[in-house]
Design an enzyme around this catalytic site. Sequence first.
Site, PDB file in Angstrom:
ATOM      1  N   THR A  44      44.002 -15.624  23.424  1.00 40.19           N
ATOM      2  CA  THR A  44      43.119 -16.436  24.332  1.00 40.19           C
ATOM      3  C   THR A  44      42.478 -15.377  25.098  1.00 40.19           C
ATOM      4  OG1 THR A  44      43.972 -18.624  24.135  1.00 40.19           O
ATOM      5  CG2 THR A  44      42.648 -18.365  25.975  1.00 40.19           C
ATOM      6  N   TYR A 100      40.376 -29.079  18.451  1.00 42.11           N
ATOM      7  CA  TYR A 100      39.325 -29.794  18.153  1.00 42.11           C
ATOM      8  C   TYR A 100      39.543 -31.104  17.205  1.00 42.11           C
ATOM      9  CZ  TYR A 100      34.542 -31.497  17.537  1.00 42.11           C
ATOM     10  OH  TYR A 100      33.381 -32.475  17.318  1.00 42.11           O
ATOM     11  N   ARG A 115      44.505 -26.087  25.923  1.00 41.62           N
ATOM     12  CA  ARG A 115      43.198 -25.638  25.115  1.00 41.62           C
ATOM     13  C   ARG A 115      43.148 -26.327  24.045  1.00 41.62           C
ATOM     14  NH1 ARG A 115      40.150 -21.035  27.205  1.00 41.62           N
ATOM     15  NH2 ARG A 115      41.535 -20.027  28.641  1.00 41.62           N
ATOM     16  N   LYS A 136      55.582 -20.035  21.840  1.00 44.91           N
ATOM     17  CA  LYS A 136      55.412 -19.710  23.173  1.00 44.91           C
ATOM     18  C   LYS A 136      54.709 -21.110  23.948  1.00 44.91           C
ATOM     19  CE  LYS A 136      51.192 -17.852  25.333  1.00 44.91           C
ATOM     20  NZ  LYS A 136      49.845 -17.021  25.258  1.00 44.91           N
ATOM     21  N   ILE A 174      55.030 -14.323  27.524  1.00 39.16           N
ATOM     22  CA  ILE A 174      53.657 -13.899  26.808  1.00 39.16           C
ATOM     23  C   ILE A 174      52.698 -13.855  27.944  1.00 39.16           C
ATOM     24  CG2 ILE A 174      51.867 -13.939  25.214  1.00 39.16           C
ATOM     25  CD1 ILE A 174      54.105 -14.858  23.042  1.00 39.16           C
TER      26      ILE A 174
END
Length: 296
Positions: free
Chosen positions: A48, A111, A142, A165, A207
């Site tokens: 991202t 989505y 997200r 993650k 991360i």
Amino acid sequence: MDMTDLTGSVVALVTPFKKDGSVDFERLKGLVDFHLANGTDGILVLGTTGESATMTDAEDLAVAECVVQRVAGRVPVIGGSGSNCTGESLRKSLELQKLGVDGLLVISPYYNKSNEEGIYHHLADVMDAVNVPCILYNIPGRTGCSISPANVERLSRHPNAWGIKEASGNISYAADIAHCLSDDFHMMSGNDDMVVPLMSLGAVGVISVWADVAPRTVHEMCASFLAGDVKAARRAQIDGLELIHSLFCEVNPIPVKAALAKMGLLEENYRKPLWPMADANRDRLYAAMRGAGLID
């Protein structure tokens, strides 16, 4: 490079752009050198923070190849190969593997999201096809969907599953999946403000966006915790909170690219729809950077 024992600070690397919108490969090499000189334990490209959502396939591969070649085996390089299309994620994973990445970051489908079984196969299909370690990426803010604890448990048994993650920001979720952690399945924090709390549950590092601007600090915080000096790690986490919060006062990676530009490490250029920071937020960011000793 073998990333079996990867711990510490993995930077979620930005992608520098020129004013004309093209990838600035010289600045990209400079960022890699900056991290290698300052203790970063691993490099993630095409996440991202790297604005991969607005990059072409050719650009993705060129950036990954540039970083792999510049790193030259000194630290692990992980490639983000996520997509909301399973076939596309699989294709991209195989391409990145061919270029020499040491691991892959695979995200839950955004989505379209899918159901429980679909999310499982979206991730498992990639791990079935590749021969490099894969990190599951849970970031429901997200994607609009979470990798359920039940699916984490199933996927943790896959031989190519390195770990997860965890970027939900939900400490209860992290606790729920902590029983899956082992010598073969690891957790990395995906939230810079929760690194030490997640390490207390068994995470081996982070991360990190924070590491883009303060790589030595984040490396040393993680190293302190892993060495048993929890007090030092806790102090670093608390002391870093104002900078961390300012790096997320607008959508990532807008603030971190502004910070890196202020440090002279790149030009402050974005891919639309991202846009430069509001003045008040920029003032807050610069003040936090001064407080952290990053700028005068």
